[in-house]
Design an enzyme around this catalytic site. Structure first.
Site, PDB file in Angstrom:
ATOM      1  N   LYS A 122      54.391  89.699  25.945  1.00  0.00           N
ATOM      2  CA  LYS A 122      54.330  91.152  26.162  1.00  0.00           C
ATOM      3  C   LYS A 122      54.735  91.580  27.574  1.00  0.00           C
ATOM      4  O   LYS A 122      55.286  92.660  27.755  1.00  0.00           O
ATOM      5  CB  LYS A 122      52.943  91.687  25.830  1.00  0.00           C
ATOM      6  N   ASP A 144      50.158 100.022  22.379  1.00  0.00           N
ATOM      7  CA  ASP A 144      48.812  99.474  22.514  1.00  0.00           C
ATOM      8  C   ASP A 144      47.823 100.487  23.103  1.00  0.00           C
ATOM      9  O   ASP A 144      46.703 100.605  22.622  1.00  0.00           O
ATOM     10  CB  ASP A 144      48.822  98.221  23.396  1.00  0.00           C
TER      11      ASP A 144
END
Length: 176
Positions: A115, A151
């Site tokens: 990520k 997220d």
């Protein structure tokens, strides 16, 4: 400059096979956040029409990748549109070695441990993803990769569903 995808809504579902609950968000570029059923119907019609005539290729990448629920989630979401793209699970130990193949996709989701590591390899990055230092979604257009994060908004919506008030100070640690 690119416009970030907008969070559309969160859903909490029980995964019958493993018996746990999970929350996911659905997003689409340029659409306003809303949770009413009329909006969802318009969203899916828009998605179905925009994807109808071409086979699109998506994937989730990570290493290890055996834990991912992305195929289950995305297969269900795409089935709601009546559209069935190719969605692969790719174990990617090395991002740099995988770049040529990733650039041939229409987009991909990212999980551990990539990520943050994907950021310097991108051609563009959304401001939120840059701020968070984390990317979980990449759109590929003409071989150019643009990174986004869902997220933060997904976490916020999941916590708000359980009554967490975001009007005061809040410390949330982690990067996706």
């Amino acid at each position: 400059s690119s416009t970030a995808p907008s969070a559309v809504w969160t859903k909490r579902r029980r995964h019958d096979t493993i018996g746990v609950y999970f929350t996911y968000i659905v997003w689409m570029h340029g659409l306003f956040v809303n949770s009413n059923s009329a909006f969802r119907a318009k969203f899916f019609l828009f998605l179905k029409e925009s994807l109808k005539m071409q086979l699109r290729r998506f994937a989730v990448i990570g290493h290890p990748i055996g834990h991912t629920m992305s195929p289950f989630i995305h297969d269900r979401l795409f089935s709601l549109t009546g559209y069935k793209p190719e969605y692969s699970v790719l174990d990617v130990p090395s991002l740099t070695q995988a770049l040529p193949a990733l650039r041939t996709l229409d987009g991909f989701n990212i999980t551990i441990p990539h990520k943050s590591d994907i950021i310097p390899l991108l051609d563009g990055i959304d401001e939120k993803a840059k701020l968070f230092g984390s990317v979980n979604t990449v759109r590929v257009e003409d071989g150019k990769m643009t990174g986004y994060t869902t997220d933060g908004v997904g976490c916020k919506k999941a916590l708000a569903r359980y009554g967490l008030d975001f009007n005061g100070e809040l410390l949330l640690l982690g990067r996706g």
